[in-house]
Design a protein around this motif. Structure first.
Motif, PDB file in Angstrom:
ATOM      1  N   ASP A  11       0.769  -1.052   0.023  1.00  0.00           N
ATOM      2  CA  ASP A  11       0.094   0.021   0.032  1.00  0.00           C
ATOM      3  C   ASP A  11       0.841   1.270  -0.018  1.00  0.00           C
ATOM      4  O   ASP A  11       0.964   2.015   1.009  1.00  0.00           O
ATOM      5  CB  ASP A  11      -0.894  -0.014   1.237  1.00  0.00           C
ATOM      6  N   ASP A  15       7.745   3.771   3.023  1.00  0.00           N
ATOM      7  CA  ASP A  15       8.501   2.677   3.430  1.00  0.00           C
ATOM      8  C   ASP A  15       8.376   1.684   2.473  1.00  0.00           C
ATOM      9  O   ASP A  15       9.233   0.759   1.952  1.00  0.00           O
ATOM     10  CB  ASP A  15       8.557   2.469   4.899  1.00  0.00           C
ATOM     11  N   ASP A  16       6.928   1.474   2.086  1.00  0.00           N
ATOM     12  CA  ASP A  16       6.802   0.301   0.840  1.00  0.00           C
ATOM     13  C   ASP A  16       7.698   0.646  -0.211  1.00  0.00           C
ATOM     14  O   ASP A  16       8.268  -0.390  -0.726  1.00  0.00           O
ATOM     15  CB  ASP A  16       5.224   0.499   0.374  1.00  0.00           C
ATOM     16  N   ASN A  40      -2.600   2.967   3.452  1.00  0.00           N
ATOM     17  CA  ASN A  40      -2.064   4.019   3.752  1.00  0.00           C
ATOM     18  C   ASN A  40      -2.779   4.985   3.245  1.00  0.00           C
ATOM     19  O   ASN A  40      -3.084   6.232   3.773  1.00  0.00           O
ATOM     20  CB  ASN A  40      -0.509   4.234   3.412  1.00  0.00           C
ATOM     21  N   MET A 149       4.769  -7.575   7.226  1.00  0.00           N
ATOM     22  CA  MET A 149       5.083  -6.489   8.141  1.00  0.00           C
ATOM     23  C   MET A 149       3.790  -5.952   8.825  1.00  0.00           C
ATOM     24  O   MET A 149       2.984  -5.716   8.282  1.00  0.00           O
ATOM     25  CB  MET A 149       5.833  -5.348   7.591  1.00  0.00           C
ATOM     26  N   GLU A 163      -1.060  -2.093  15.689  1.00  0.00           N
ATOM     27  CA  GLU A 163      -0.320  -1.481  14.525  1.00  0.00           C
ATOM     28  C   GLU A 163      -1.069  -1.198  13.259  1.00  0.00           C
ATOM     29  O   GLU A 163      -2.086  -2.120  13.043  1.00  0.00           O
ATOM     30  CB  GLU A 163       0.917  -2.584  14.289  1.00  0.00           C
ATOM     31  N   PHE A 164      -0.559  -0.255  12.350  1.00  0.00           N
ATOM     32  CA  PHE A 164      -1.345   0.136  11.286  1.00  0.00           C
ATOM     33  C   PHE A 164      -1.851  -0.733  10.346  1.00  0.00           C
ATOM     34  O   PHE A 164      -3.284  -1.125  10.180  1.00  0.00           O
ATOM     35  CB  PHE A 164      -0.717   1.289  10.454  1.00  0.00           C
ATOM     36  N   ASP A 239       8.431  -1.730   6.331  1.00  0.00           N
ATOM     37  CA  ASP A 239       8.391  -2.586   5.444  1.00  0.00           C
ATOM     38  C   ASP A 239       9.642  -3.210   4.591  1.00  0.00           C
ATOM     39  O   ASP A 239       9.552  -4.410   4.180  1.00  0.00           O
ATOM     40  CB  ASP A 239       7.519  -2.011   4.120  1.00  0.00           C
TER      41      ASP A 239
END
Ligand code: BDR
Ligand code: CA
Length: 309
Positions: A11, A15-16, A40, A149, A163-164, A239
């Motif tokens: 997504d 960091d992806d 995200n 992750m 966590e998200f 990620d």
């Protein structure tokens, strides 16, 4: 060298984007496709961002598909501003030279599983994988490895408990954790050990390549977010840990566990329960425990430096 066939479920997300660039520059991996998921930011944006990054990497041979636009159940989450309004730090981009593949993202994952041993790297909410398991019963038995992750043992980042990636679709995480397949999970307690600092950003920017410049530019607003949120500009490479595990399997210490996720709860929806009791020590389900950040970032620097201008 035998390369690992990898599909990335993502997504993007700054960091992806780093995780994708790392994977696409790594000769150990054969990236057979990228599937976007709502997370995200909304699916239209994550699919566009995935195309932008694959195009930036010069990899128009890698298909990019759109997967699920909504979590398994309500409420649908709003765009997070952690990664900017567009999900990639709000830079200017040309139209990506990589088109969106017309195949449905979940069906595409099944197609890739049919074609040979596959490792799935899941670095967004787990909706696509949950729908895959529901749409193709028994398919988990044909997947080599799932590296995720998500989750946290002690402290969430969206709520104190969650966590998200898990919070964004806890029902999906439950389906994925309950399936009988080999999972390696990189929770926050591991990913917070992996970060880049201003020297790394300067290194990328000084590479003098489009990948280097854009990586540094995407990371700058993410560093500012970290400073506001955590009091330091160190940017956490959540990620990238899922990709790093496949590149340097001994670099991250792991532990056998049992995973469960809270889908109800007043304060605890999306919390993960990582049961580290000794009875699970030999489990095929493992979590990352420790990582050497200097070893990680030196590999990341080296791999991102291989992109030509
Ligand atoms: C996860 O949430 C997202 O914001 C990041 O891309 C990462 O996948 C970390 O909690
Ligand atoms: Ca992500």
């Amino acid at each position: 060298m035998a390369r690992t066939r990898v599909l990335i479920d993502t997504d993007p997300g700054v960091d992806d984007a780093v995780a994708l660039l790392l994977a696409l520059a790594s000769p150990e991996l054969d990236v057979v496709g990228v599937v976007a998921v709502n997370g995200n930011v909304s699916l239209d944006k994550t699919a566009l961002n995935a195309r932008r990054i694959v195009a930036l990497a010069g990899r128009d041979d890698v298909p990019v598909c759109a997967g699920c636009a909504r979590p398994l159940s309500e409420p649908v989450i709003e765009d997070s501003l952690v990664h900017g309004h567009d999900g990639l730090g709000d830079l200017e981009w040309n139209d990506p030279a990589v088109a969106l593949d017309a195949r449905d993202g979940v069906d595409f994952i099944a197609e890739m599983i049919d074609q040979g041993p596959l490792t799935i790297v899941a670095i967004g909410p787990l909706t696509n994988l949950a729908v895959l398991l529901q749409r193709y019963p028994g398919i988990e038995g044909r997947v080599e490895h799932v590296v995720i992750m998500g989750g946290a043992s002690l402290q969430g980042n969206v709520t104190p408990a969650a966590e998200f990636n898990i919070w964004a679709d806890p029902e999906a995480a439950r389906v994925v954790f309950d399936a009988n397949w080999r999972i390696t999970l990189m929770p926050l307690d591991l990913t917070h050990q992996a970060f880049l600092d201003d020297d790394d950003l300067a290194y990328f920017s000084d590479l003098g390549t489009e990948v280097g410049r854009r990586t540094a530019a995407m990371l700058e607003p993410y560093a500012q977010f970290h400073e506001r949120w955590y009091g330091t500009r160190d940017v956490i490479m959540h990620d990238a840990m899922a990709v790093y595990e496949l590149l340097d399997p001994h670099a991250i210490t792991k532990q056998g566990v049992r995973l469960a996720v809270e889908v109800g709860g007043v304060h605890s929806r999306g919390a993960t329960f990582i049961d580290r009791r000794r009875e699970h020590a030999q489990s095929e389900v493992r979590v990352g425990v420790r990582v050497d950040n200097d070893r990680f970032r030196s590999l990341l620097r080296q791999r991102l430096a291989t992109y030509a201008d």
